[in-house]
Write an enzyme that holds these catalytic residues in place. Structure first.
Site, PDB file in Angstrom:
ATOM      1  N   GLU A 213       6.149   9.608  -6.124  1.00 31.63           N
ATOM      2  CA  GLU A 213       5.367   8.958  -7.138  1.00 31.63           C
ATOM      3  C   GLU A 213       4.067   9.535  -7.596  1.00 31.63           C
ATOM      4  O   GLU A 213       3.604  10.221  -6.896  1.00 31.63           O
ATOM      5  CB  GLU A 213       5.175   7.516  -6.275  1.00 31.63           C
ATOM      6  CG  GLU A 213       4.230   6.471  -7.164  1.00 31.63           C
ATOM      7  CD  GLU A 213       4.069   4.979  -6.218  1.00 31.63           C
ATOM      8  OE1 GLU A 213       4.006   3.965  -6.826  1.00 31.63           O
ATOM      9  OE2 GLU A 213       3.736   5.331  -5.152  1.00 31.63           O
TER      10      GLU A 213
ATOM     11  N   GLY B 146       0.940  -1.086   0.130  1.00 36.09           N
ATOM     12  CA  GLY B 146      -0.033   0.063  -0.293  1.00 36.09           C
ATOM     13  C   GLY B 146       0.882   1.257   0.120  1.00 36.09           C
ATOM     14  O   GLY B 146       1.862   1.418  -0.490  1.00 36.09           O
TER      15      GLY B 146
ATOM     16  N   CYS C 158       2.453  -1.226  -9.026  1.00 36.71           N
ATOM     17  CA  CYS C 158       3.684  -0.813  -8.247  1.00 36.71           C
ATOM     18  C   CYS C 158       4.629  -0.770  -8.912  1.00 36.71           C
ATOM     19  O   CYS C 158       5.787  -0.103  -8.747  1.00 36.71           O
ATOM     20  CB  CYS C 158       3.683  -1.837  -7.021  1.00 36.71           C
ATOM     21  SG  CYS C 158       3.462  -3.502  -7.464  1.00 36.71           S
TER      22      CYS C 158
ATOM     23  N   GLU D 211       5.344  -3.387   1.015  1.00 37.00           N
ATOM     24  CA  GLU D 211       5.651  -2.738  -0.198  1.00 37.00           C
ATOM     25  C   GLU D 211       4.984  -1.412  -0.521  1.00 37.00           C
ATOM     26  O   GLU D 211       4.000  -1.328  -0.207  1.00 37.00           O
ATOM     27  CB  GLU D 211       5.104  -3.726  -1.253  1.00 37.00           C
ATOM     28  CG  GLU D 211       5.544  -3.112  -2.733  1.00 37.00           C
ATOM     29  CD  GLU D 211       4.710  -3.926  -3.758  1.00 37.00           C
ATOM     30  OE1 GLU D 211       4.326  -3.465  -4.705  1.00 37.00           O
ATOM     31  OE2 GLU D 211       4.697  -5.263  -3.555  1.00 37.00           O
TER      32      GLU D 211
END
Length: 525
Positions: free
Chosen positions: A394, A243, A304, A267
């Site tokens: 990100e 997440g 991801c 992660e």
């Protein structure tokens, strides 16, 4: 199979009473709430689930690999029997297409069977035997034998972007169960119906294979309440999480501040840099643009491994940029998983676009619609990139940043990046041979290196590494995909001087299980 979603947590082999707070799944395409309401368990019900896991652990962990493998295969078969209902409910909760639901179901069942094969064969325990040498001088050598043993009950947090493969019966759960650890799953609020369908499959498989009650529970409710109570509970011995960085850091902090700290395998965030080298981009510019576009927009960029950062050498890439611009401008908008993720993407792209020195290379000419992402590509020079920390962050969605500079500047920039899940290089064999420093720098920043490919698409196989230096994961020594993931949920134990009858079968003379072992320093079966 026909199953009616009840909206109640699974506590061992029972259902919660439904007295806790309620929430509903929301169709991200329409904004409409979906039936039924989902009830969080009470504090006493969470405690019951944990205590059942504690009681199940000694029984489950002592079962043979063959017995646990049968359980994993039974889960896979039950999930396959529910695939039509998963494919029907999944798009309503996630906005992902039916084909994605079916494909992800196959991946989920495949990794369950992969772990079943691993533990049935048995060599994963890394059995080591050193026979005694009582006459050794100056001191006798004792008989020493060691192997991996499970940690204990594990809390697993479902991911928003993979409602099957990284959720209830996904990689974390499969690895923990394979190791011999009962699992307490915290369902994700974005796809609670899918969670219950799969959770019921796990329970049916557990009952059919005579697993102890408590080997699995599924809990609804907020991460701050139910999730944190699991992480802080003294019975829980490890955490698996996929997440946001903020969520992962919160769990890491809570786990580290327990009287007995425990590992959190989280992660979190990764921009997955792609380096385009001069000869490759000159020779294959349009093809590289098409490949990048496909990887960038796959699943609305909600992977991801989304390629969120591209390094392009100065003086090269005109055809690449022209083709990428052409593709982006006609790209459709895409439904995102939920309103929070959609808003975060819009906020990130707005922030990038407003940053001094950043130019918009291409933006889809698509009407902005609530809950939908519009693909976008930005560009900045390498010096400005290094000056502005926010550009290293990100954009979770179909957005990427192209960084321009000389190859020397690009190589010097790689060590300044955060840890990444992947790093990709497009070049010729001669080009990468001429820049070993670049490849070495990428290796130090990422868990998986890709040559002339794209990062989306994570092969589920024994050699896969889906992990990387912080903050892509909380522990870069581990992976959440592939059979090496089992080692996150076990620890080495040694037996010194024990009689044969008191040893695990894996460590007894004669090798009754026929597994590969290290005996007196040499591998043997």
């Amino acid at each position: 199979m026909s199953y009616t979603i009840q909206g109640k947590s699974i506590i061992g082999y029972s259902r919660s009473g439904g007295g806790g707070s309620t929430s509903s799944a929301v169709n991200p395409a329409s904004g409409q709430k979906l039936d039924p309401e989902f009830h969080a368990p009470s504090e006493s019900e969470v405690e019951q689930a944990v205590l059942l896991a504690e009681r199940a652990f000694p029984v489950f962990s002592s079962m043979s690999g063959k017995k646990r493998a049968g359980f994993l295969r039974a889960i896979a078969a039950e999930i396959e029997s529910a695939v039509d209902q998963i494919a029907e409910r999944g798009p309503l909760e996630t906005g992902l297409p039916e084909a994605r639901m079916r494909g992800e179901t196959a991946r989920t069942t495949g990794q369950l069977r992969m772990f079943a094969d691993l533990i049935e064969e048995g060599s994963w325990v890394d059995a080591r035997i050193e026979h005694a040498q009582p006459d050794r001088a100056p001191l006798p050598k004792p008989d020493l034998r060691s192997m991996q043993r499970p940690l204990g009950p594990v809390a697993v947090f479902c991911a928003s972007n993979f409602p099957l493969a990284f959720s209830v019966a996904g990689g974390d759960t499969a690895a923990a169960l394979a190791a011999g650890c009962p699992v307490l799953v915290k369902a994700h609020s974005s796809h609670p119906g899918i969670a219950e369908i799969v959770g019921d499959c796990v329970v049916r498989a557990a009952q059919a294979t005579d697993m102890p009650e408590g080997v699995f529970s599924l809990l609804y409710g907020s991460g701050r309440d139910v999730g944190m109570s699991l992480v802080k509970h003294p019975v829980v011995q490890a955490v698996g999480f996929t997440g946001s960085r903020s969520g992962g850091l919160a769990l890491m902090d809570a786990a580290a501040n327990r009287p007995q700290p425990i590992p959190v395998y989280a992660e979190m965030s990764s921009v997955n840099p792609v380096v385009l080298m001069p000869k490759a981009v000159d020779a294959r510019g349009e093809a590289l643009a098409e490949g990048l576009f496909g990887s960038l927009t796959l699943g609305a960029g909600q992977f991801c491994t989304n390629p969120g950062l591209v390094f392009l050498p100065d003086g090269h890439g005109e055809a690449f940029l022209a083709k990428l611009k052409e593709l982006i401008e006609v790209a459709p908008s895409a439904v995102m998983l939920n309103s929070g993720i959609c808003q975060a993407f819009k906020d990130a792209t707005e922030s990038f676009g407003e940053t001094e020195g950043v130019e918009t290379v291409a933006h889809a000419f698509t009407k902005q619609v609530e809950e939908r992402a519009v693909p976008v590509v930005f560009s900045v020079n390498v010096r400005r990139f290094l000056e502005e920390a926010r550009l290293h962050g990100e954009m979770f969605g179909p957005g990427t940043l192209i960084v321009r500079g000389s190859m020397d500047e690009i190589e010097a920039t790689i060590p300044e990046l955060e840890g990444q899940l992947t790093a990709t290089v497009h070049g010729t064999e001669e080009e990468i041979a001429e820049r070993p420093g670049l490849i070495g720098a990428l290796e130090r920043r990422a868990g998986r290196l890709i040559f002339n490919g794209f990062p989306t698409g994570v092969e589920v196989c024994p050699s896969m590494v889906h992990g990387g230096p912080f903050p892509s994961t909380s522990d870069g020594r581990s992976t959440s995909v592939g059979t090496m993931a089992i080692h996150r949920f076990c620890r080495p134990v040694a037996w010194q001087g024990f009689p044969a009858a008191a040893l695990p079968e894996e460590l007894r003379d004669g090798n009754p299980l026929g597994i590969q072992r290290m005996v007196d320093g040499e591998f043997a079966r």
